[in-house]
Enzyme design. Structure first.
Site, PDB file in Angstrom:
ATOM      1  N   GLY A  23       0.811  -1.221   0.000  1.00 40.88           N
ATOM      2  CA  GLY A  23       0.000   0.000   0.000  1.00 40.88           C
ATOM      3  C   GLY A  23       0.844   1.271   0.000  1.00 40.88           C
ATOM      4  N   VAL A  87       8.609   4.269  13.635  1.00 37.06           N
ATOM      5  CA  VAL A  87       7.717   5.304  14.157  1.00 37.06           C
ATOM      6  C   VAL A  87       7.247   4.866  15.533  1.00 37.06           C
ATOM      7  CG1 VAL A  87       5.481   6.408  13.825  1.00 37.06           C
ATOM      8  CG2 VAL A  87       7.025   6.080  11.882  1.00 37.06           C
ATOM      9  N   GLU A 179      -0.396 -23.252   2.025  1.00 39.33           N
ATOM     10  CA  GLU A 179       0.843 -23.270   1.238  1.00 39.33           C
ATOM     11  C   GLU A 179       2.002 -23.843   2.051  1.00 39.33           C
ATOM     12  OE1 GLU A 179      -0.123 -19.648  -1.885  1.00 39.33           O
ATOM     13  OE2 GLU A 179       0.517 -19.109   0.120  1.00 39.33           O
ATOM     14  N   ALA A 324      -2.439  -8.223  -1.027  1.00 40.19           N
ATOM     15  CA  ALA A 324      -1.641  -7.210  -1.697  1.00 40.19           C
ATOM     16  C   ALA A 324      -2.449  -6.358  -2.687  1.00 40.19           C
ATOM     17  CB  ALA A 324      -0.452  -7.869  -2.396  1.00 40.19           C
TER      18      ALA A 324
END
Lengths: 445, 445
Positions: A23, A87, A179, A324
């Site tokens: 993003g 941050v 997976e 995603a």
């Protein structure tokens, strides 16, 4: 209070983007040409292609094949400064982001794309025994545990301990869990058998434990059932409808079952970054921010939030999934919204478009759910593979990943079977309890 | 006392090889067909191609491109069992090797190929500030430090601190030191400049400090001088005749110079493994065993010792150098000697043959010293590159390394610029003091 050198006030509009995942990076890409200076902060130096992270954890790909230095990706963008830093908070009154060392980063517009981590549903004490898979370090840690379990089994003289070492439990049957389970089973059955003398790796048990009633719950029921059957054919035991009640040094407990296992992997839940805490705003049970229709934070019109750290309703009423393509759509939207606002326009609301879901099951099998178009089996696997190579960045990595997959598919060999980050003392209690072991082993081999 | 399962007494001759470096692995390869059962023990799961380790440390190659799972290399040899384990001692009376967990490994013939580690000449307290380069973890640690120094410099607001962050000191001007210095200088001058906004990476200082009077002292004087000039052209400052007297959190001290530097790399000395201690026999100042002409340990006819853990005289009276071809020759000799002895023959003495020395200086430059045949410059580089690719194991890794080199040489881009194994808190005192930092950073990006 010190400030970062480059952001001395030049009069330009200052955009700060926190997080260089799908993003945040997409937002910065799409801000090209905007009349502003942009700073991108991430606590890692690399953008990570998370959809293939499980292939690092299962020794198929090298770390560098799915990660790129963020500042290299943005080397041509002289309007963007990349900072490596964590941050620690946002001072909304002063309009500054606070970095780890106390430096303050002033912003006019802030984009929070800070992602999510594992969630243990109030049982953080399980984490040392059941690591999750979000970062490259997570992946090499899981790789080390899987490979070390086989190594310890080769040396074990107690059959019960040997069985526990050869039992691999994956908790959570979403795409990552499926997976991982499929790949570990395949590795035990096709990659490793010739390499060991005292154990038969084909007898390794791979358990996939899921609280819900089917695997790949976000896919159609038909594809779920196909994935379930395919996993069982690969040798994975699937236990549905079982919430795990404990993970400890001996193994995992669900229902009445206490399963001795030395390798447990957590793929069951995520928790958003502390962005909501930084802003002092409300969050849902998974820590996700609520946002307005234009992806701004309520009462903070200068702060956008996107990706896995927010909860957004899709047009069909469901939640936008934590994948995603969704994060990229949001990043693109926010970049355009910022441009529109700087021109004095009001952006139209964000509207999520679901393109589909993909998951690999085994080396020849995948499922694809594009809504109307559904596919499974070998052809789905080729589409899955080509799509993933397409979305990788750069020709070199595409070639390298294709080369690795070629070797896996033709020779059953995996290119990154490395135990790193730990010494090889197999019975080191730190290995069993999951603590970090000393990073360097001095001197002699 | 427990013993490893597979070595129950079958009556066959039992060979134990400790260490799967160039020497130990070659010995096992050449033992093919011997009427014996062989066990190879290493404390890592991979054989490492050490000559290219500096390319991992400088972000050029991925870890998996220069390392192979030992048991995979020996998968076809059913007479060989590979064990991951750390040897803690040898019981010469009982003829057993002691492993980390107390397991005993009986032998009839023992081959010690246990290598060497860094030596700080009695100043082990320097190690946290000046890590050496022997293992994959060392390489990723040095890579992290180099890349993090540039990242911290980008954020620094104090010019003195910024200068210290942009000063890289390599101690020791043997091949590893020369290769590291040349590559770091090249990285600062060609790979990184476009990526940063607040610093000019081309102004980074790279210092190569050497106690002796020339770089690459094992090469001819002419090639030494050429390497020296080439390094200076790449921007490396070479300080000869300076023994370092201190390494600390502020930098490095040599002669009257106190050089503030945040990145120091140790390439100045090695110390043999504790094999001499295990046997209770004499060792030289660097911990190396003395061996007989047939590479057996004096008074221990059943124990061979080879590679960097021993000190052997070459036919010309010099010491056999600590390089891969020497270890391989010794491994080959020992395998043949064992075969001969099992046939009742007496092996002829070991005779070292020096083939030559190679070192890369920059991406187009190398020096080659084959005694009569000496070469320098671009052609030498091509020979260097082809030789190294030839000695890599397996087609996939050869292709992968060639691919990475192609990118470096045509695009100045390095494929593995990853900061891993540590969190990004740049001013974390653990980073400055070199302690291990927490391996995993939980949750949010």
């Amino acid at each position: 209070m010190t400030s970062v050198p480059h952001v001395a006030d030049t009069g330009a509009h200052r955009i700060v983007v926190v997080g260089a995942g799908f993003g945040g990076l997409e937002a910065v890409y799409r801000l090209r040409g905007v009349d502003a200076v942009t700073t991108l902060v991430d606590q890692r130096n690399h953008h990570l292609f998370q959809p293939l992270l499980y292939q690092v954890a299962t020794a198929s790909l090298a770390t560098s094949e799915i990660a790129w230095p963020i500042r290299y990706l943005l080397r041509g963008r002289k309007d963007v400064t990349t900072l490596l830093g964590t941050v620690t908070g946002v001072d909304v009154a002063a309009k500054c982001v606070r970095l780890d060392d106390g430096q303050m980063l002033p912003y006019d517009t802030l984009v929070l794309a800070t992602g999510a981590g594992h969630a243990y549903f109030g049982h953080d004490e399980w984490e040392p025994f059941a690591p999750g898979l979000k970062t490259l370090e997570d992946a090499t840690t899981i790789r080390r545990r899987i490979l070390t379990a086989f190594e310890r089994a080769e040396r074990a003289d107690d059959p019960a301990e040997q069985a526990a070492l050869l039992t691999f439990v994956i908790i959570g049957a979403g795409p990552t869990g499926v997976e991982l389970a499929g790949t570990i089973a395949e590795m035990a059955r096709t990659t490793l058998p010739d390499d060991f003398r005292n154990i038969d790796t084909r007898k390794a048990r791979v358990m996939l434990v899921e609280a819900g009633q089917r695997v790949l719950a976000n896919f159609s029921e038909e594809l779920s059932a196909y994935a379930h059957r395919s996993l069982e054919k690969l040798g994975v035991e699937v236990a549905l409808g079982h919430a795990v009640s404990d993970c400890n040094v001996d193994g995992v407990v669900y229902g009445d079952t206490h399963l001795p296992a030395r390798t447990i992997i957590w793929a069951a839940g995520v928790r958003a970054s502390p962005a909501a805490e930084w802003l002092g705003v409300a969050a849902d049970r998974a820590g996700r921010l609520q946002v307005n229709a234009d992806l701004t934070v309520p009462d903070h019109p200068d702060i956008f939030a996107i990706g896995d750290t927010v909860s957004i309703a899709a047009p069909d009423g469901s939640l936008v999934p934590g994948i995603a393509p969704a994060a990229k759509q949001e990043g693109r939207y926010v970049a355009n919204a910022i441009k529109q606002r700087l021109r004095g326009e009001t952006p139209a609301p964000f509207r999520y478009r679901h393109d589909g879901s993909l998951a690999q099951i085994g080396k020849h099998l995948a499922v694809i759910d594009f809504g109307r178009f559904r596919l499974r089996g070998a052809l789905a696997w080729w589409i899955w593979g080509i799509a993933h190579i397409y979305f990788l960045i750069g020709l070199r990595n595409r070639l390298a990943v294709a080369l690795n997959w070629l070797w896996i598919h033709t020779l059953d060999q995996r290119g990154a079977r490395l135990i790193t980050q730990g010494r090889a003392v197999l019975d080191d209690p730190a290995v069993r309890t999951g603590e970090t072991v000393p990073q360097r082993l001095k001197s002699a081999r």
